[in-house]
Scaffold this motif. Sequence first.
Motif, PDB file in Angstrom:
ATOM      1  N   GLU A   6      38.816  30.097  36.038  1.00 33.38           N
ATOM      2  CA  GLU A   6      39.026  30.481  33.900  1.00 33.38           C
ATOM      3  C   GLU A   6      37.798  31.326  33.329  1.00 33.38           C
ATOM      4  OE1 GLU A   6      41.791  31.613  32.973  1.00 33.38           O
ATOM      5  OE2 GLU A   6      43.165  31.109  35.127  1.00 33.38           O
TER       6      GLU A   6
ATOM      7  N   GLU B 297      40.067  16.489  38.073  1.00 31.83           N
ATOM      8  CA  GLU B 297      40.672  16.538  36.715  1.00 31.83           C
ATOM      9  C   GLU B 297      39.307  17.878  35.722  1.00 31.83           C
ATOM     10  OE1 GLU B 297      42.727  14.643  33.113  1.00 31.83           O
ATOM     11  OE2 GLU B 297      40.227  13.921  34.102  1.00 31.83           O
TER      12      GLU B 297
ATOM     13  N   ARG C   9      41.507  21.758  33.485  1.00 26.00           N
ATOM     14  CA  ARG C   9      42.334  21.737  34.670  1.00 26.00           C
ATOM     15  C   ARG C   9      42.741  20.587  35.485  1.00 26.00           C
ATOM     16  NH1 ARG C   9      43.667  26.072  37.899  1.00 26.00           N
ATOM     17  NH2 ARG C   9      42.020  27.095  37.183  1.00 26.00           N
TER      18      ARG C   9
ATOM     19  N   VAL D 289      46.843  24.460  34.018  1.00 28.11           N
ATOM     20  CA  VAL D 289      45.692  25.244  33.239  1.00 28.11           C
ATOM     21  C   VAL D 289      45.785  25.469  32.092  1.00 28.11           C
ATOM     22  CG1 VAL D 289      45.739  26.797  35.011  1.00 28.11           C
ATOM     23  CG2 VAL D 289      43.735  25.832  33.781  1.00 28.11           C
TER      24      VAL D 289
ATOM     25  N   ASN E 205      43.908  27.107  29.523  1.00 28.90           N
ATOM     26  CA  ASN E 205      42.376  28.212  28.847  1.00 28.90           C
ATOM     27  C   ASN E 205      42.674  28.720  27.258  1.00 28.90           C
ATOM     28  OD1 ASN E 205      40.249  29.605  28.529  1.00 28.90           O
ATOM     29  ND2 ASN E 205      40.482  31.119  30.297  1.00 28.90           N
TER      30      ASN E 205
ATOM     31  N   THR F 254      44.679  19.191  38.353  1.00 26.38           N
ATOM     32  CA  THR F 254      45.043  19.415  39.726  1.00 26.38           C
ATOM     33  C   THR F 254      45.662  18.127  40.670  1.00 26.38           C
ATOM     34  OG1 THR F 254      42.853  19.208  40.784  1.00 26.38           O
ATOM     35  CG2 THR F 254      43.634  21.581  40.195  1.00 26.38           C
TER      36      THR F 254
ATOM     37  N   SER G 219      42.347  30.029  41.619  1.00 21.93           N
ATOM     38  CA  SER G 219      41.960  28.183  40.876  1.00 21.93           C
ATOM     39  C   SER G 219      41.017  27.666  41.741  1.00 21.93           C
ATOM     40  CB  SER G 219      43.212  27.507  41.153  1.00 21.93           C
ATOM     41  OG  SER G 219      43.564  27.468  42.798  1.00 21.93           O
TER      42      SER G 219
ATOM     43  N   LYS H  53      52.136  29.705  41.596  1.00 25.78           N
ATOM     44  CA  LYS H  53      51.823  29.341  40.581  1.00 25.78           C
ATOM     45  C   LYS H  53      51.597  30.962  39.434  1.00 25.78           C
ATOM     46  CE  LYS H  53      47.348  28.708  42.674  1.00 25.78           C
ATOM     47  NZ  LYS H  53      45.801  28.804  43.550  1.00 25.78           N
TER      48      LYS H  53
ATOM     49  N   ASP I 277      34.528  26.983  37.288  1.00 23.64           N
ATOM     50  CA  ASP I 277      35.992  27.331  37.968  1.00 23.64           C
ATOM     51  C   ASP I 277      36.524  29.064  37.647  1.00 23.64           C
ATOM     52  OD1 ASP I 277      39.146  25.953  37.517  1.00 23.64           O
ATOM     53  OD2 ASP I 277      38.852  27.519  36.117  1.00 23.64           O
TER      54      ASP I 277
END
Length: 713
Positions: A147, A246, A227, A205, A207, A229, A84, A703, A145
Motif C-alpha cells: 500500500e 500487525e 494492516r 487494512v 490507508n 493480518t 498484500s 480480498k 507494504d
Amino acid sequence: MITFLREGFRASTSTRTLLLASLAGLPFTAAHAQDAAQPVPAADGAVVLDTITVTSGKTEDKVINDLAGSSVVTRRQIDLFQSSRISDVLQGVPGVAVQETGTDPGQAVNIRGLQDFGRVNVLVDGARQDYQVSGHGANGTFYLDPELIGQVDITRGPVSTVYGSGAIGGVVSFRTRTIDDILKPDETYGAVQKFGVGTNGAGIVTNSMAGARIGTAADVFGQFLYRNTGNYWDGNGDKVRDSESELTSGLFKFNLYPADGHTVSGSALLQNYDFANNGDTGVGTRFKNDVTANTFTLGYRFNRPDIPWLDLSLKGYYTTTEDRKRVITPTTTYGSLGVRPGAPLSYSMDTAGFDFNNTARFETFGLNHALTFGIDGAQDDARTRDRAGGYGAAFTPSGTRNLFGGFVQDEVRFTPWLRAIGALRFDSYELSGGGVTSDGSRVSPKLTIGVEPIKGIEFYGTYAEGYRAPSITETLIQGSHPFPIFNILPNPALRPEVAHNLEGGVNVQYDGVLKAGDSFRAKVSVFHNEIDDYIDSVAVGPVYNVPVVPGMPVRVCAFVPRLCAIGIQDQQYQNIANARLQGAELEAAYDWGGGFVSVAGTLVDGKNTVTGDPLNTVLPNRVSTTIGFRLFDEKLTVGTRLTFVDDTKWNVSNPEKGYGLVDLFASYRYDENISGDISIQNVFDRQYTQYRNSNASPGLTAKFGLTVKFASR
C-alpha cells in the motif's frame, strides 16, 4: 482445463514448451507502422511497457525502449490484485521471485537465480535496503507494504552500472506514494481513504492519504497505513500458525520549488511490525518480534529544457531496520544455556548513503549524446545485541562495511536505427569487525548496441560486468550451530564476486495491429552470466559425529555412537571458482481498448561449474498470463491471471513440486472519486509451496477494497 489446473503443473518439459511456444510467436508482423495509432491509455494493459523508467541508466525512457531486461509494475496493477505482500506485487514479472516466510513479513527478492547479501540491490526511494539476518531463511530481507508503493522498476542482470555496488543479479527500485498518485495536476488539495478486508487471514487494512499544493512553491503529502493480518490456512486446510502480524506505518513527503528548474525534496517513511514466531523453521525458540524499518531521504534536482547540459541530481539517505526480539519460550538447547523468557536479542542495520549524478545532452559531429557521470557511496553498520544464548551474535556478527563507486556512461545515437551505450564503473569497499579487516576495488565495463532494422523491432546486445563485495556476515560469521552441533567459521580472505553477463534481446512495439487504437508490446531476452569467485557456504574440515539429543555433551559420542549423528562437517563461506546462470525471459502484452492479454515467462538454469552441482537459488521455470476485459465504458475491469510453475526436481537438490494457480479480479470505477476492487486468489484452493519458502502458501483467499477520494481544484 479446470482439471489440469486443479492437479497442478508437474512436467518440467511442459513449462518449457509453453514458454518456447510463446517465444516462437514473436515478433508480430511489421505490416503496421509503430505510429499508426495512439495506444489506449490504460495502466493495466500493454502500455504498461510504455511507462517511464530510469532504473537501468538514470536517463528517462519508456520500458519498451530500454536496451535491457527491464519491467515496471504500476499502482494500477497492484490494486487489481489487492496485493498484500511484495510477492503478490512481483508475481507476474519475468525472471523475478520472492522468498518469504509465512511467519515473518520480511521478504527477499531473487532475480535470475541470484539473491542474498545484496546480489539484488533493493532500493526504496533510492535508498539501499541492506538489512541482513542469517538463519534458515533468506539473507537479505527487507520490509515494505504494497500500500506504500507507487511504482516498481526492475532491471535484471548486472547491467545497471549507475545504481551502486553489488547488483550482479539486478536492481528492484520501489517508489513510494507521492502527491501525484492522489491528485491530478489541476487539483490543489485532497484526500483519499481506502478500506480493505479479506478472508483466510488477509485481515483488514486502512490507508489514509492527503496532499496539498501550495501554489507553485511547494507541495506536501502524508500517508497513514494500518494492516492487521491473521493466521491463514493452506490448500490442505492446515493452519499456518504465527502467520499473523500487525503493521503501523506513516509516510511524509515534501517538494519545494524555489526557482524554475530547481526542486528540493524530502521524505520520511516509518514502519513498525509486530509478530511472534519460532524462527524460520517453526521449531526454534519462540520470540516476540518488534521490527522498525525506517527510510529518510533528502534530495535536490535541477532540470530545465533550455539547459540540456545540466540535469543534476543529488540525494542523501539514511535507512535503519531493527528487529527487537524477546524470548517467549526457549527450546531445551537455549534453556540449557540459562536463557529465560524475556531475554532480549536485537538485530539492526543502519545504512547512510549518497548518490550524485548529472546528465549532459549535446551533439558532436552529428551524433547525439546523453553523457552521465556520478558518484555514490554507502556505509553499512550492523549491530547484534544478544542476551539470549549467543547464537544470534554468532550467526549475524556486528561490523561495518563502506562502499564507494563512480561511473561514467554515454548513450550515443548514431542514426535513427543505431544507438550504443558505453559505461565504466569503479567500485571499492572496506570491511571491518571483530578485529578483521578486508578491502578491494575494481573497474567494470558495459557496452550495449541497439539496432532497429525494421520500424518497431529493435535488437540489442550487451556485455556487462558487475562487482559485489563480501558482506559482513559472509566474512565474520563465527560460532556453533545449536542443533545438530557444528561450527561455522569466518573467512576474512573472501574475494569479491565478479559477474560477466552476455545478453541479447529484442523490443517489439506496434500500434494499430488488428484494429485502430490497439497496441502490442513485447520484450524478449536471453542471457549468460558467469560469476567468478562466487561466494557460497561449503562443508570444510574433517567429518565428525555429534549428539542427536539437545544438550548432550559431544564426548558421549566416543562411548555411545548410536546416540550421535554421523557425517557432520563444519561450514564456511568460501569462493568457488565459477557459477553459471543462463536462460531466457519473455514479457508481452496486447491491448485492444476493450481488454488486454499479457504473458510473462522465465527459463533459468544455474550450476557450480566446478562440481557440476545445481545452484539452489535458481528459480523454477514459470509462465503466467493475465486476461482482462473492460466493460460499461471502461468503468468495470474483470479478468483472470493463470500461473504455471515448473517442477524443480531436475534443477536443484531440494526440489518442490510444480503447480498451477488461478486468480480472478474485478475493479469498478463508479467515477473518478469512488472505486471498488475484488480479487480471489488461488481459486481452486491449490496446495503448494513456493520454491525456497519455509511455509505452504495460502489457499483460497478473497480480498475487497473500497477507495473514496475528495479533491478540490
